[in-house]
Design an enzyme around this catalytic site. Sequence first.
Site, short mmCIF file in Angstrom:
data_model
loop_
_atom_site.label_atom_id
_atom_site.label_comp_id
_atom_site.label_asym_id
_atom_site.label_seq_id
_atom_site.Cartn_x
_atom_site.Cartn_y
_atom_site.Cartn_z
N HIS A 79 31.27 -14.80 -4.44
CA HIS A 79 31.06 -13.41 -4.84
C HIS A 79 30.79 -13.27 -6.33
O HIS A 79 30.27 -12.25 -6.77
CB HIS A 79 32.23 -12.52 -4.40
CG HIS A 79 33.48 -12.68 -5.19
ND1 HIS A 79 34.51 -13.51 -4.80
CD2 HIS A 79 33.89 -12.10 -6.33
CE1 HIS A 79 35.49 -13.43 -5.68
NE2 HIS A 79 35.14 -12.57 -6.63
N ASP A 114 34.38 -18.55 0.32
CA ASP A 114 34.07 -17.82 -0.91
C ASP A 114 34.08 -18.77 -2.12
O ASP A 114 34.57 -18.43 -3.19
CB ASP A 114 35.03 -16.66 -1.15
CG ASP A 114 34.48 -15.73 -2.24
OD1 ASP A 114 33.31 -15.31 -2.13
OD2 ASP A 114 35.20 -15.46 -3.22
N SER A 226 37.90 -14.04 -11.23
CA SER A 226 37.45 -14.80 -10.07
C SER A 226 36.71 -16.07 -10.48
O SER A 226 35.87 -16.06 -11.38
CB SER A 226 36.52 -13.95 -9.21
OG SER A 226 37.25 -13.15 -8.33
#
Length: 381
Positions: A79, A114, A226
Amino acid sequence: MAATGTDSLLEAQSAPAAAGTARTTQTVVNNTDSVNVVSAAAQKATPSVVTIAVTSGTTGGTGSGIILDTQGHILTNTHVVTLDGKAPNPALEVRTSDGNVYPGTVLGADPLSDLAVIKVDAPNLAPAALGDSSKVNVGDTAIAIGAPLGLTGTVTDGIISTLNRTISVASSAIPNNPANDSGQPDSGGSFSFAPPDSSQSSAPTTNGNVSLNVIQTDAAINPGNSGGALVNTQGEIIGVNVAIASAGGNSSSGTSAGNIGVGFAIPINNATRIAQEIATHGSATHGQLGVTITPKAAGKKSHFSIGAAVADVAAGSAADKAGIQKGDVITALGNRAIQDASELTAAVHEQPAGATLDATLTRGGKQQQITVTLGSSTTQP
């Protein structure tokens, strides 16, 4: 595109960082007499954490990444490199802790975990020292390093809050109602990715959910963290920061998401397998059981579930070949206890295609064990 020179991927020893001419983000130690374990761990790990700038047209944001080797392989989140699903082919720039900036290329992105690997051509990279996430204890000190809100080189600390937590996060990269190991996740709207920090407020089109087995920590994690590192007191990477819980909203755009002391990281042992497969082949494999599962197995009146109830078994699937039947309640897979549909999905997808492991199930009120060899997931990046 497959990577080359992967023999050095995840190498154990770090090369010295280059002396950059740009403004650096090295961990500052002003008083060596008062250095504690967090200071020492941050000083060791920070040179191995990078800031990733992602742009696509007028949309852009920043995330984090972890240097894996001197060949320029960098581990981050899917992402991050897709701007939370808004940009399938964005431009990437990577800033290392010495302040130098390099263009990056996506080698592969894996939506089921992810995780993604990007490649830079840069000298004197400092590979991260990788820990063993199977040896982490609840209560251990945890240190998060990354670029929350675009603030490069930020260090926060806390503890490991729990292990083997399963979360389900809305993802535009996952098809709605995938054809394998599907079910309604119990926590689908409770969590959001810690997305690339961005001024853009538009949310991506969401198709389905990705179920992840994660480490939970109260070390502060915010949008932009992230892909960054969760580190132990030895400065070793034990997890890849990925998501946060939000009390004020569940928008994956990050407009209402912020730290409330509930953050999540993908265990490094799992991330290492995915990274190696992506760097070698451009994609990663995931197990497939071949069942449709229901979210509750403890009765309609119970708030809690006990296992994953099998609603259907695909003909010729791994589950069919292992003798799993409609009505069975799967309560363990390998060393993972299964409480609900999301936990089974995460446990299956955490395994590589072709993995053989034991499963525990209840049939007609009696517990039994079977051995299952997983197939290959049909969900592609």
